[in-house]
Write an enzyme that holds these catalytic residues in place. Structure first.
Site: not given
Ligand SMILES: *Cc1c(COP(=O)(O)O)cnc(C)c1O
Length: 465
Positions: A80, A132-133, A223, A266, A390, A457
């Site tokens: 943990y 970004f969303t 980011d 990613k 998008r 979306f």
């Molecule tokens: C995917 C993404 C996020 C958010 O990450 P999650 O792992 O999906 O929560 C933030 N910024 C960018 C540019 C992304 O592509």
């Protein structure tokens, strides 16, 4: 850059790996797909994976792990507190990205939640190179307002600017004049800007942003979700970086910032994971405390020990030049094939996928009838290739007026998972899009029949208009 040395074998992008295990794909018929997309409300997010042939919905969490990463899973220390894998991850982040402190999170948005809550006060202003969303939503939920400070070229799908992710310092300066630097807790700088089509920011611009923000006491949070892909573009496009490694460029990018949020789904070649990283001890203390509320103890942040191990190994693999050459090479291969067929795409070709210009592809469909949503559905019906919208659906509504945001870009994203598909798959994708292009004049738009409140979306439903 795109046509460069294509036929020279020494410049081939061939994969720096061979395949040890395969996953069988399912084939479906056009009649089946017409029915399944209707049942899914013409939203590719609502399709079942078993109804998809080639899945280009996202490059998020869809990566193929290496044998080393799979072996790493077996080394999971599922304590943990104070898991061995956390310390491996922490050491990796320090060594390769250079940040002092790291708080693991279940994925990128978990880190965004921590950052937004510890830095943004109601009434604050958060500039960024395009929204970004999830990033913008967390800023808004914390009481902030997002302002786009990306250069104008980023909103023009035909502009060949090599660094469309660059920040327009004049726009940033105007915000400082209007609101005062005290209202701007940080600027969010994204590497390879997702919503602009995977477009990179240049080192030169980042240095200018650092200079400007230092003068005004504004922090930079990166980011860094696709920072290694951004580094490859700097290496291949920016003067003075051709001989530097991806790893060295990534470290330089991070050194110009105060901290970062990271979605490991990613670049880092894993299926789940993320972190918040920062150099300031006080901010780290606050983030690690909030982590306990939303994610889990600060040495696991919602992840299993084995996930952190796979992430630590994946980070190192993602920062090799050979990997990045093949990764971006495959994206460019698909993009060039589409361009050769006269398909309108965002240029220059970006890092994580190809973005079809749906406004140019389906000029007869009004933005209120969701051209990109429509095009994604048509491609699925044609071949079982799953892409995503998008455009206006992703852009959501204005938080004050309640009206649709009308983005200039109306795109369909064909996102390539890392190390998953072959060159022959790329050929099938291009052929299918050509087929849809041939019959584009017959395609009818959509109307929205269900709209969820947040990040619509993902779950919105449509019918033929
Ligand atoms: C995917 C993404 C996020 C958010 O990450 P999650 O792992 O999906 O929560 C933030 N910024 C960018 C540019 C992304 O592509």
């Amino acid at each position: 850059m795109e046509k460069r040395k294509r036929r020279d074998p020494h410049h081939s992008w061939a994969e720096p790996f061979k395949i040890k295990m395969v996953e069988l794909l399912k084939m479906t018929t056009p009649a089946q797909r017409k029915k399944t997309i209707e049942e899914a409300g013409f939203n590719t997010f609502l399709l079942k994976s078993r109804d998809v042939y080639i899945d280009l919905l996202t490059d998020s969490g869809t990566n193929a792990m290496s044998d080393r990463q799979w072996a790493g899973l077996m080394m999971g220390d599922e304590a943990y507190a104070g898991s061995e894998n956390f310390y491996h991850l922490e050491a990796t982040v320090r060594k390769y990205y250079g940040y002092k402190y790291v708080v693991p999170t279940h994925q990128g948005r978990g880190a965004e939640n921590l950052l937004s809550r510890i830095t943004i006060k109601p009434g604050d202003v958060v500039p960024g190179n395009m929204y970004f969303t999830t990033t913008r939503l967390h800023q808004e939920l914390a009481g902030g307002t997002f302002y786009d400070v990306i250069i104008d070229e980023a909103h023009d799908p035909a502009s060949l600017h090599p660094f469309k992710g660059d920040i327009d310092i004049a726009k940033l300066e105007a915000l400082v004049k209007k609101f005062g630097a005290k209202k701007i807790p940080y600027i969010c700088v994204a590497t390879t800007v997702n919503m602009a089509g995977g477009q990179p920011i240049s080192m030169k611009n980042l240095k200018e942003v650092r200079k400007f923000t230092s003068k005004h006491g504004i922090k930079i949070f990166l980011d860094m979700t696709r920072v290694a892909e951004n580094a490859w573009f700097i290496k291949t496009r920016e003067h003075g970086y051709a001989d530097k490694s991806v790893a060295a460029i990534v470290k330089e990018i991070c050194s110009l910032t105060d901290g970062a949020t990271f979605s490991a789904k990613k670049d880092a070649l894993v299926n789940i994971g993320g972190f918040f990283a920062v150099n300031d001890k006080k901010l780290y203390d606050e983030a690690s405390n909030l982590c306990v509320v939303y994610e889990g103890l600060h040495t696991y942040g919602g992840l299993a020990g084995r996930d952190m191990e796979a992430m630590a190994i994946g980070i190192v693999e993602s920062l090799t030049d050979d990997h990045m050459k093949a990764r971006i090479g495959q994206v460019i291969y698909l993009g060039e094939k589409l361009m050769d067929a006269g398909i309108p795409i965002v240029r220059p070709i970006g890092g994580h996928g190809i973005f079809l210009d749906a406004k140019a592809f389906l000029p007869h469909i009004k933005q209120d009838n969701f051209p990109a949503q429509t095009l994604a559905a048509e491609i699925y019906i044609d071949s079982g290739v799953r892409s995503m919208e998008r455009g206006i659906v992703s852009a959501g509504r204005d938080k004050n007026t309640g009206k649709h945001n009308y983005p200039k870009l109306e795109l369909v994203r064909l996102t390539l998972p890392r190390r998953v598909y072959t060159q022959a798959h790329m050929d099938v994708i291009a052929e299918s899009i050509e087929c849809v292009h041939d019959r584009r004049k017959k395609v009818r738009g959509l109307k929205m029949v269900y709209e969820p409140k947040y990040l619509r979306f993902f779950q919105a439903r449509f019918k033929r208009a």
